[in-house]
Enzyme design. Structure first.
Site, PDB file in Angstrom:
ATOM      1  N   PRO A  47       0.704  -1.108  -0.046  1.00 34.45           N
ATOM      2  CG  PRO A  47       0.075  -0.939   2.023  1.00 34.45           C
ATOM      3  CD  PRO A  47       0.919  -1.941   1.362  1.00 34.45           C
ATOM      4  NE  ARG A  89      -3.791   6.907  -4.886  1.00 38.98           N
ATOM      5  CZ  ARG A  89      -3.575   7.843  -5.724  1.00 38.98           C
ATOM      6  NH1 ARG A  89      -3.834   9.422  -5.593  1.00 38.98           N
ATOM      7  NH2 ARG A  89      -3.310   7.256  -6.797  1.00 38.98           N
ATOM      8  NE  ARG A 129      -3.546  12.472  -6.825  1.00 40.67           N
ATOM      9  CZ  ARG A 129      -4.842  12.795  -6.734  1.00 40.67           C
ATOM     10  NH1 ARG A 129      -5.023  13.896  -6.391  1.00 40.67           N
ATOM     11  NH2 ARG A 129      -5.543  11.930  -7.346  1.00 40.67           N
ATOM     12  CB  CYS A 184       4.328  31.080 -16.676  1.00 38.53           C
ATOM     13  SG  CYS A 184       4.001  32.335 -17.781  1.00 38.53           S
TER      14      CYS A 184
END
Length: 427
Positions: A285, A287, A323, A353
């Site tokens: 595992p 996340r 993300r 930018c």
């Protein structure tokens, strides 16, 4: 004083109108350390780990944290001290684990593009297992091991062609993905591995993707892997462990992934029914251990009303929180101190930018310049994917443990970024 927990992040909560991480006021951390600032709640990490440990209670198992989710040294140290192994995908990650006190024998080396130099270093360090991802890699790893006079422990990562029902960029178990050896080539690959003098077959591995919120793909992949175990062992090749990978999702926007302990109780019902319950099990595992354990605190710089859109310009950007730009991903955004008054819809954007530099679309905010906002669920694939685009230093990091806060990464300066660069000689 009223205490209100946030969805999916119980160790971040409001006391009255102010946001706390465990027992530390987030606004105080932002004023003391500046922004952007990643704030981790240690209790959240350990609570997520404990759910997996409950699910595996009474089994022979090892939990290997998939550190690509977040490789900050102090987080690795927390998991090492809690008894975790580590799933790595590069030589650099190997060095991080060792620097954080991880045990080499508890390391699994995954990844489709291991170099000979990385293989050599991992063998010399004494890692626990290589997850081999192609038939060509079997040959190269065998050659490296023979040259060193060693035998490399391996499992083969199987691509079971199971749809994880997640974003295509983070799907890893379909035929069209680059990961693993195709299901119908697996037995052939194991026969070849067993015949090579520099390899020792230890187990079998499977990983189908990330941010999975449905138990169905896990059950489908598990059945296909157990079928393969029977076929491989029927060919006279014993497998000492079964590695079911990771990928369990977290709460970003009303997601409702199964709890880790409940998921594994259900998986073990099937595993036991098929007679495999006494095996050694491994999982990876990432996340789900760290994703909801952190926030990114950012300061509102400007409010910019427009004819079609209102923009809330903050000092965090796509280099800190990649993300949304990469996956169009959702992160909840909460005020660090609640403000009374009417809210308005804003696109929350950063100073980089690029038009793709956005953190959230159409968020209802009652904010003013100088306020702090908390970008939630920022523990996974944020700092580990952060960049220095626009010569922006990576953010500082703080880990909260109860009523104490520790700086675990200093903010990068321009001098840090230019340290390894060289000007041309001459005038």
């Amino acid at each position: 004083m009223t205490t209100t927990s946030l969805p999916g992040a119980p160790h971040f909560h409001y006391q009255g109108d102010e946001l706390f991480a465990e027992r530390v006021r987030v606004g105080d951390l932002a004023r003391r350390h500046g922004t952007p600032l990643f704030v981790y709640a240690k209790a959240s990490m350990l609570a997520a780990l404990a759910a997996y440990q409950r699910g595996f209670a009474g089994r022979d198992f090892r939990i290997c944290y998939a550190m690509k989710a977040n490789s900050s040294l102090a987080l690795l140290q927390v998991f090492a001290q809690a008894g975790c192994g580590f799933d790595i995908v590069s030589g650099g990650e190997l060095e991080r684990v060792l620097a954080a006190g991880g045990k080499p024998q508890d390391i699994i080396f995954s990844g489709v593009g291991k170099t000979r130099a990385e293989m050599k270093r991992a063998l010399e360090a004494g890692i626990g297992c290589f997850n081999v991802e192609s038939e060509a890699e079997l040959e190269v790893l065998n050659g490296v091991a023979v040259e060193l006079g060693q035998v490399a422990p391996i499992s083969i990562r199987v691509n079971p062609d199971v749809d994880p029902k997640t974003h295509p960029y983070i799907s890893t178990g379909l035929k069209g993905n680059k990961f693993g050896i195709a299901h119908d080539r697996t037995l052939h690959a194991y026969r070849r591995a067993a015949a090579l003098p520099g390899l020792r077959v230890e187990g079998i591995d499977c990983h189908i993707g990330s941010q999975i919120t449905d138990e169905g793909p896990y059950l489908d992949a598990m059945e296909r892997i157990l079928d393969l175990v029977q076929a491989i062992e029927g060919a006279g090749i014993p497998l000492h462990h079964i590695d079911f990978g990771g990928g369990l999702g977290i709460t970003y926007k009303g997601d409702a992934p199964p709890a880790a302990d409940a998921l594994w109780r259900k998986l073990f019902e099937r595993i036991d029914a098929r007679g495999f319950g006494q095996r050694r099990f491994m999982i990876e595992p990432g996340r789900s251990l760290v994703g909801n354990a952190a926030i990114c605190v950012t300061e509102v710089l400007y409010l910019k009303p427009g004819e079609h859109k209102n923009f809330c310009v903050v000092d965090a950007a796509m280099n800190d929180l990649p993300r949304p730009a990469m996956y169009q991903a959702f992160h909840a955004i909460e005020p660090v101190a609640k403000r009374s008054g009417n809210s308005s819809p804003y696109d929350v954007v950063g100073p980089v930018c690029e038009s793709g530099d956005w953190i959230g679309r159409d968020r209802e905010l009652a904010a003013q310049p100088g306020d702090f906002l908390a970008v939630m669920s920022a523990g996974a694939y944020c700092m580990s994917m952060a960049s220095n685009y626009n010569t922006r230093g990576r953010a500082a990091e703080v880990l909260v443990d109860g009523d104490r806060a520790f700086v675990i990464r200093e903010r990068e300066t321009p001098a840090d970024l230019m340290r390894v660069e060289k000007l041309l000689p001459g005038a």
